[in-house]
Write a protein that holds these residues in place. Structure first.
Motif, PDB file in Angstrom:
ATOM      1  N   GLU A 155       0.878  -1.289   0.096  1.00  0.00           N
ATOM      2  CA  GLU A 155       0.039  -0.071  -0.187  1.00  0.00           C
ATOM      3  C   GLU A 155       0.731   1.443  -0.102  1.00  0.00           C
ATOM      4  OE1 GLU A 155      -3.270   2.301   2.773  1.00  0.00           O
ATOM      5  OE2 GLU A 155      -2.852   0.424   3.234  1.00  0.00           O
ATOM      6  N   ASP A 156       0.569   2.261  -0.860  1.00  0.00           N
ATOM      7  CA  ASP A 156       1.486   3.152  -0.992  1.00  0.00           C
ATOM      8  C   ASP A 156       0.906   4.314  -0.072  1.00  0.00           C
ATOM      9  OD1 ASP A 156      -0.623   4.514  -2.322  1.00  0.00           O
ATOM     10  OD2 ASP A 156       0.195   4.064  -4.276  1.00  0.00           O
ATOM     11  N   GLU A 157       1.460   5.676  -0.191  1.00  0.00           N
ATOM     12  CA  GLU A 157       0.817   6.739   0.724  1.00  0.00           C
ATOM     13  C   GLU A 157      -0.440   7.200   0.518  1.00  0.00           C
ATOM     14  OE1 GLU A 157       3.699   9.932   0.684  1.00  0.00           O
ATOM     15  OE2 GLU A 157       5.286   8.709   1.751  1.00  0.00           O
ATOM     16  N   ALA A 158      -0.863   7.113  -1.061  1.00  0.00           N
ATOM     17  CA  ALA A 158      -2.299   7.642  -1.402  1.00  0.00           C
ATOM     18  C   ALA A 158      -3.323   6.570  -1.080  1.00  0.00           C
ATOM     19  CB  ALA A 158      -2.336   7.685  -2.991  1.00  0.00           C
ATOM     20  N   GLY A 159      -2.979   5.371  -0.343  1.00  0.00           N
ATOM     21  CA  GLY A 159      -3.921   4.296   0.015  1.00  0.00           C
ATOM     22  C   GLY A 159      -4.221   3.366  -1.076  1.00  0.00           C
ATOM     23  N   THR A 160      -3.470   3.322  -2.136  1.00  0.00           N
ATOM     24  CA  THR A 160      -3.679   2.569  -3.222  1.00  0.00           C
ATOM     25  C   THR A 160      -2.879   1.067  -2.875  1.00  0.00           C
ATOM     26  OG1 THR A 160      -4.088   3.833  -4.972  1.00  0.00           O
ATOM     27  CG2 THR A 160      -3.184   1.741  -5.613  1.00  0.00           C
ATOM     28  N   ILE A 161      -3.275  -0.240  -2.901  1.00  0.00           N
ATOM     29  CA  ILE A 161      -2.663  -1.275  -2.596  1.00  0.00           C
ATOM     30  C   ILE A 161      -2.342  -1.932  -3.996  1.00  0.00           C
ATOM     31  CG2 ILE A 161      -2.717  -3.720  -1.762  1.00  0.00           C
ATOM     32  CD1 ILE A 161      -4.888  -2.595   0.456  1.00  0.00           C
ATOM     33  N   HIS A 162      -1.053  -1.982  -4.378  1.00  0.00           N
ATOM     34  CA  HIS A 162      -0.587  -2.540  -5.605  1.00  0.00           C
ATOM     35  C   HIS A 162      -0.309  -3.992  -5.418  1.00  0.00           C
ATOM     36  CE1 HIS A 162       0.413   1.618  -7.103  1.00  0.00           C
ATOM     37  NE2 HIS A 162       0.645   1.805  -6.046  1.00  0.00           N
ATOM     38  N   THR A 208     -14.687   1.834  -8.870  1.00  0.00           N
ATOM     39  CA  THR A 208     -13.850   2.883  -8.386  1.00  0.00           C
ATOM     40  C   THR A 208     -12.882   2.169  -7.527  1.00  0.00           C
ATOM     41  OG1 THR A 208     -15.769   4.170  -8.221  1.00  0.00           O
ATOM     42  CG2 THR A 208     -13.975   4.810  -6.558  1.00  0.00           C
ATOM     43  N   LEU A 209     -13.211   0.960  -6.753  1.00  0.00           N
ATOM     44  CA  LEU A 209     -11.979   0.389  -6.059  1.00  0.00           C
ATOM     45  C   LEU A 209     -10.978  -0.258  -6.920  1.00  0.00           C
ATOM     46  CD1 LEU A 209     -11.670  -0.453  -2.859  1.00  0.00           C
ATOM     47  CD2 LEU A 209     -12.901  -2.479  -3.267  1.00  0.00           C
ATOM     48  N   GLY A 210     -11.232  -0.703  -8.166  1.00  0.00           N
ATOM     49  CA  GLY A 210     -10.103  -0.972  -8.940  1.00  0.00           C
ATOM     50  C   GLY A 210     -10.412  -2.255  -9.666  1.00  0.00           C
ATOM     51  N   GLN A 218      -5.009  -3.537  -8.834  1.00  0.00           N
ATOM     52  CA  GLN A 218      -4.809  -2.781  -7.760  1.00  0.00           C
ATOM     53  C   GLN A 218      -5.898  -2.120  -6.971  1.00  0.00           C
ATOM     54  OE1 GLN A 218      -3.084   0.992  -9.234  1.00  0.00           O
ATOM     55  NE2 GLN A 218      -4.600   2.008  -9.759  1.00  0.00           N
ATOM     56  N   ILE A 219      -5.718  -1.853  -5.722  1.00  0.00           N
ATOM     57  CA  ILE A 219      -7.087  -1.641  -4.864  1.00  0.00           C
ATOM     58  C   ILE A 219      -7.090  -0.307  -4.419  1.00  0.00           C
ATOM     59  CG2 ILE A 219      -8.532  -2.299  -2.877  1.00  0.00           C
ATOM     60  CD1 ILE A 219      -7.230  -5.456  -3.194  1.00  0.00           C
ATOM     61  N   ARG A 220      -7.938   0.712  -4.727  1.00  0.00           N
ATOM     62  CA  ARG A 220      -7.753   2.120  -4.401  1.00  0.00           C
ATOM     63  C   ARG A 220      -8.626   2.368  -3.192  1.00  0.00           C
ATOM     64  NH1 ARG A 220      -7.840   1.955 -10.061  1.00  0.00           N
ATOM     65  NH2 ARG A 220     -10.209   2.269 -10.352  1.00  0.00           N
ATOM     66  N   LEU A 221      -7.969   2.123  -2.013  1.00  0.00           N
ATOM     67  CA  LEU A 221      -8.861   2.484  -0.623  1.00  0.00           C
ATOM     68  C   LEU A 221      -9.060   4.067  -0.481  1.00  0.00           C
ATOM     69  CD1 LEU A 221      -7.244  -0.211   1.446  1.00  0.00           C
ATOM     70  CD2 LEU A 221      -9.178  -0.298   0.305  1.00  0.00           C
ATOM     71  N   GLY A 222      -7.655   4.715  -0.860  1.00  0.00           N
ATOM     72  CA  GLY A 222      -7.744   6.113  -0.736  1.00  0.00           C
ATOM     73  C   GLY A 222      -6.950   6.566   0.715  1.00  0.00           C
ATOM     74  N   SER A 223      -6.565   7.670   0.803  1.00  0.00           N
ATOM     75  CA  SER A 223      -5.774   8.059   1.783  1.00  0.00           C
ATOM     76  C   SER A 223      -6.621   8.238   3.109  1.00  0.00           C
ATOM     77  CB  SER A 223      -5.122   9.364   1.672  1.00  0.00           C
ATOM     78  OG  SER A 223      -6.173  10.336   1.230  1.00  0.00           O
ATOM     79  N   ASN A 224      -7.971   8.286   2.981  1.00  0.00           N
ATOM     80  CA  ASN A 224      -8.639   8.345   4.156  1.00  0.00           C
ATOM     81  C   ASN A 224      -8.982   7.009   5.061  1.00  0.00           C
ATOM     82  OD1 ASN A 224      -9.136  11.432   3.978  1.00  0.00           O
ATOM     83  ND2 ASN A 224     -10.496  10.947   2.784  1.00  0.00           N
TER      84      ASN A 224
END
Length: 256
Positions: free
Chosen positions: A183-190, A233-235, A247-253
């Protein structure tokens, strides 16, 4: 035993087409299985789309196999000259087409076996075959790795795909994957590879469940039809013959 041969793949020329037409007709007259019944269609593809390609033998410079289309659609053809079968030509062409599917990020291969005698060949190529609707369908999920970021939080992810019977009943998942992503800083799990599933035959929709393993619990991140906007939206992406997740885009929140 015939020795294996070497050669190259290139676009077909008019001269190649004339030679292929001759050996297809010869095979048909001698009772050997070939794609002679589809030759007019192949000629049209060559004339209009210039999509026919050939495997050229290194020693003679002559085409000993031809193909068009891809392994992701039944609208395709692959045939090897009868005199050169059993020498690895078909495998070389299939390997080439698999790499093309990888480069296009299309993991779900799906073709028809025609003539029926080709089923054994496709089984040897790692395809699973199914007899349905008067045809023989061959499918194979290929692995497409993805380069992960150099840093991030490790996340243990499970992705499961269901049809109606699995989504609303106790039927097993059609496909299930357990992978470790970053998971990167933007909340996306690669994810380390593309996770995919064929769309079910018939009227059933395809559903996806995405969960993340924590030390003390299993957190369900999402479960819905793959085509729902929330899943997109999630990926979740549509691909040829089904759906996939890279990838899974959770978001920074997202609270981790």
């Amino acid at each position: 035993m015939n020795s294996r041969i070497h050669g190259m793949i290139r676009s077909a020329t008019d001269q190649d087409m004339e030679l292929i037409g001759r050996w297809l007709l010869e095979a048909s007259r001698s009772g050997v299985d070939s794609l002679w019944p589809n030759w007019r269609l192949t000629q049209k593809v060559h004339a209009k789309e210039k999509d026919v390609r050939v495997f050229v033998e290194g020693e003679t410079g002559e085409p000993v196999a031809y193909f068009w289309g891809s392994l992701n659609t039944s609208d395709s053809i692959l045939d090897v000259r009868p005199s050169h079968r059993g020498r690895g030509v078909g495998r070389l062409v299939v390997d080439h087409l698999i790499e093309e599917s990888r480069s296009l990020r299309e993991p779900l291969l799906h073709i028809t076996c025609s003539p029926e005698s080709s089923e054994h060949f496709w089984n040897k190529m790692g395809f699973t075959t199914e007899h349905a609707g008067g045809s023989i369908w061959a499918s194979r999920v290929i692995e497409i790795p993805i380069k992960l970021p150099e840093a991030g939080k490790q996340r243990d992810i499970t992705v499961r795909f269901f049809d109606d019977a699995g989504a609303y009943g106790d039927a097993r998942a059609l496909s299930e994957y357990a992978v470790r992503g970053l998971e990167d800083e933007a909340g996306t799990i690669h994810l380390p590879r593309i996770l995919a599933c064929y769309e079910p035959r018939g009227s059933s929709a395809l559903y996806v469940e995405i969960s993340m393993r924590r030390p003390d619990e299993l957190l369900i991140l999402h479960k819905s039809k793959c085509r729902n906007q929330a899943a997109v939206t999630l990926g979740v992406e549509d691909c040829l013959n089904g759906y996939c997740v890279a990838q899974i885009r959770l978001g920074s929140n997202f609270i981790s």
